[in-house]
Write a protein that holds these residues in place. Structure first.
Motif, short mmCIF file in Angstrom:
data_model
loop_
_atom_site.label_atom_id
_atom_site.label_comp_id
_atom_site.label_asym_id
_atom_site.label_seq_id
_atom_site.Cartn_x
_atom_site.Cartn_y
_atom_site.Cartn_z
N MET A 1 -10.23 -78.37 96.25
CA MET A 1 -10.14 -77.33 97.26
C MET A 1 -11.49 -76.64 97.40
O MET A 1 -12.17 -76.38 96.43
N SER A 2 -11.85 -76.32 98.64
CA SER A 2 -13.12 -75.64 98.89
C SER A 2 -13.10 -74.24 98.30
O SER A 2 -12.10 -73.54 98.35
N GLY A 3 -14.25 -73.81 97.75
CA GLY A 3 -14.33 -72.51 97.13
C GLY A 3 -14.75 -71.44 98.13
O GLY A 3 -15.26 -71.72 99.22
N PHE A 4 -14.54 -70.18 97.77
CA PHE A 4 -14.91 -69.05 98.60
C PHE A 4 -15.65 -68.05 97.74
O PHE A 4 -15.31 -67.84 96.58
N SER A 5 -16.64 -67.39 98.33
CA SER A 5 -17.45 -66.47 97.55
C SER A 5 -16.74 -65.13 97.38
O SER A 5 -16.00 -64.70 98.27
N PRO A 6 -16.99 -64.44 96.26
CA PRO A 6 -16.41 -63.10 96.08
C PRO A 6 -16.82 -62.13 97.18
O PRO A 6 -16.02 -61.28 97.58
N ASP A 7 -18.05 -62.25 97.69
CA ASP A 7 -18.50 -61.35 98.75
C ASP A 7 -17.69 -61.55 100.03
O ASP A 7 -17.31 -60.58 100.69
N TRP A 8 -17.43 -62.81 100.38
CA TRP A 8 -16.63 -63.09 101.58
C TRP A 8 -15.21 -62.55 101.40
O TRP A 8 -14.65 -61.94 102.32
N LEU A 9 -14.62 -62.75 100.24
CA LEU A 9 -13.26 -62.27 100.01
C LEU A 9 -13.20 -60.74 100.07
O LEU A 9 -12.23 -60.17 100.59
N LEU B 1 -4.22 -77.37 92.21
CA LEU B 1 -2.92 -77.42 92.86
C LEU B 1 -2.57 -78.80 93.39
O LEU B 1 -1.42 -79.04 93.79
N ASN B 2 -3.53 -79.71 93.39
CA ASN B 2 -3.19 -81.11 93.67
C ASN B 2 -2.52 -81.75 92.47
O ASN B 2 -1.44 -82.32 92.57
N LYS B 3 -3.14 -81.62 91.31
CA LYS B 3 -2.66 -82.30 90.10
C LYS B 3 -1.60 -81.50 89.36
O LYS B 3 -0.72 -82.08 88.71
N ASP B 4 -1.70 -80.18 89.42
CA ASP B 4 -0.91 -79.33 88.53
C ASP B 4 0.23 -78.59 89.22
O ASP B 4 0.83 -77.69 88.63
N LEU B 5 0.53 -78.94 90.47
CA LEU B 5 1.49 -78.15 91.24
C LEU B 5 2.84 -78.02 90.54
O LEU B 5 3.37 -76.91 90.37
N GLU B 6 3.41 -79.14 90.12
CA GLU B 6 4.75 -79.08 89.51
C GLU B 6 4.72 -78.32 88.19
O GLU B 6 5.68 -77.62 87.84
N TRP B 7 3.61 -78.44 87.45
CA TRP B 7 3.46 -77.67 86.21
C TRP B 7 3.46 -76.18 86.50
O TRP B 7 4.15 -75.40 85.82
N VAL B 8 2.71 -75.77 87.52
CA VAL B 8 2.64 -74.35 87.87
C VAL B 8 4.01 -73.83 88.30
O VAL B 8 4.46 -72.77 87.84
N LEU B 9 4.69 -74.57 89.16
CA LEU B 9 6.00 -74.11 89.64
C LEU B 9 7.04 -74.18 88.54
O LEU B 9 8.07 -73.50 88.61
N GLY B 10 6.78 -74.97 87.51
CA GLY B 10 7.70 -75.05 86.38
C GLY B 10 7.78 -73.77 85.57
O GLY B 10 8.65 -73.65 84.69
N TRP B 11 6.88 -72.82 85.82
CA TRP B 11 6.97 -71.52 85.14
C TRP B 11 8.16 -70.71 85.65
O TRP B 11 8.49 -69.68 85.09
N GLN B 12 8.78 -71.15 86.74
CA GLN B 12 10.01 -70.57 87.27
C GLN B 12 9.90 -69.06 87.53
O GLN B 12 10.67 -68.26 86.99
N GLY C 1 -9.83 -80.55 100.32
CA GLY C 1 -9.50 -80.74 98.92
C GLY C 1 -8.07 -81.16 98.68
O GLY C 1 -7.69 -81.51 97.56
N PHE C 2 -7.25 -81.14 99.75
CA PHE C 2 -5.84 -81.54 99.64
C PHE C 2 -5.52 -82.75 100.51
O PHE C 2 -4.36 -83.01 100.79
#
Length: 279
Positions: A1-9, A113-124, A191-192
């Motif tokens: 996934m493309s990154g974003f700078s703290p200043d822009w955010l 979030l490409n590779k780890d999506l199901e792991w992250v959502l598994g935190w329920q 990135g996705f």
């Protein structure tokens, strides 16, 4: 996934908070009103803006897990949240923030979030959130994401997904051509896989509806004027840079358009918020 700078955010955060659809945020709050505490996973969390924009409508005790691919942004999020809170304590790796009547525990996790999506959502968690994320994702990823949430009956509240609308004043002869080229750029791989761009909200909504979730959508456009001059100029610069990368429009036309847009009187950039939940 493309990154974003703290200043822009940081530059976009006030406009993001002003644009957020109040009816949808109120609906999310009402859905969880009976709960004493709430666990939230925020995807693509950046510097923590979505927490700051959502917390007030949610129960008084909240536990947020901020998930981002960029560990530096997660560190910035901790700093900005600590500065934003009325009081802050550290409990191991977690921050415990006091903000008004709210007690907010914050944890951060680096993940792809490409590779780890199901792991992250598994935190329920009780709720999954995101901001300005899904227009970067592919149709295939969005459908996979919706299926994963549906399988666990996890509600989703996502805000500020780009919907393709751009209106600048005064108008410029190249506006339509520039927007077409920009949309072409939006569909590139961020990135996705090939990004859904302005179609993302409807793709996600359709996937949830087919699975029996209730779906509400509300507009959340940036409406920018003289008070947001720096943001308008940054938007124009980024827009022109993206169009230049496509090669669809000659450099002189882009330069002329950019000169006009950097001095625009006002600008509207369209976004949509989405609230999907099991029924």
């Amino acid at each position: 996934m493309s990154g974003f700078s703290p200043d822009w955010l940081a530059l976009r955060e006030p406009a993001d908070h002003a644009a957020r659809n109040p009816q949808l945020l109120s609906s999310v709050g009402s859905y969880f009103a009976a709960k004493q505490s709430l666990t939230i996973v925020d995807l693509g969390s950046g510097a923590g803006s979505n927490l700051r924009g959502s917390y007030s409508a949610l129960p008084n005790r909240q536990h947020w897990t901020l998930v981002d691919h960029d560990e530096k942004l997660l560190a910035v999020a901790r700093e900005r949240l600590a500065a934003w809170a009325d009081e802050v304590q550290e409990q191991g790796e977690e921050l415990v923030l006091s903000k008004g009547e709210k007690i907010i525990t914050v944890d951060t996790r680096q993940a792809d979030l490409n590779k780890d999506l199901e792991w992250v959502l598994g935190w329920q968690p009780d709720l999954v959130t995101a901001a300005a994320l899904f227009d970067l994702a592919s149709k295939r990823w969005l459908e996979r994401f919706a299926a994963a949430l549906v399988s666990q009956r996890l509600p989703l509240y996502t805000v500020l997904t780009y919907d393709g609308r751009e209106k600048w004043q005064p108008e410029h002869p190249a506006d339509a051509r520039m927007l077409t080229a920009f949309h072409h750029h939006q569909h590139g791989d961020k990135g996705f896989g090939p990004a859904a761009g302005p179609d993302a909200t409807e793709i996600a909504a359709e996937a949830f509806r087919k699975s029996g979730f209730a779906v509400s959508i509300g507009e959340s456009p940036w409406q920018l004027g003289e008070g947001q001059r720096e943001l308008m100029q940054a938007l124009a610069d980024g827009f022109a840079g993206a169009v230049l990368e496509t090669g669809h429009i000659d450099a002189q036309t882009i330069a002329d358009w950019l000169a006009a847009r950097r001095n625009a009187e006002s600008g509207l950039t369209g976004h949509l918020d989405l609230w999907a939940r099991p029924v």
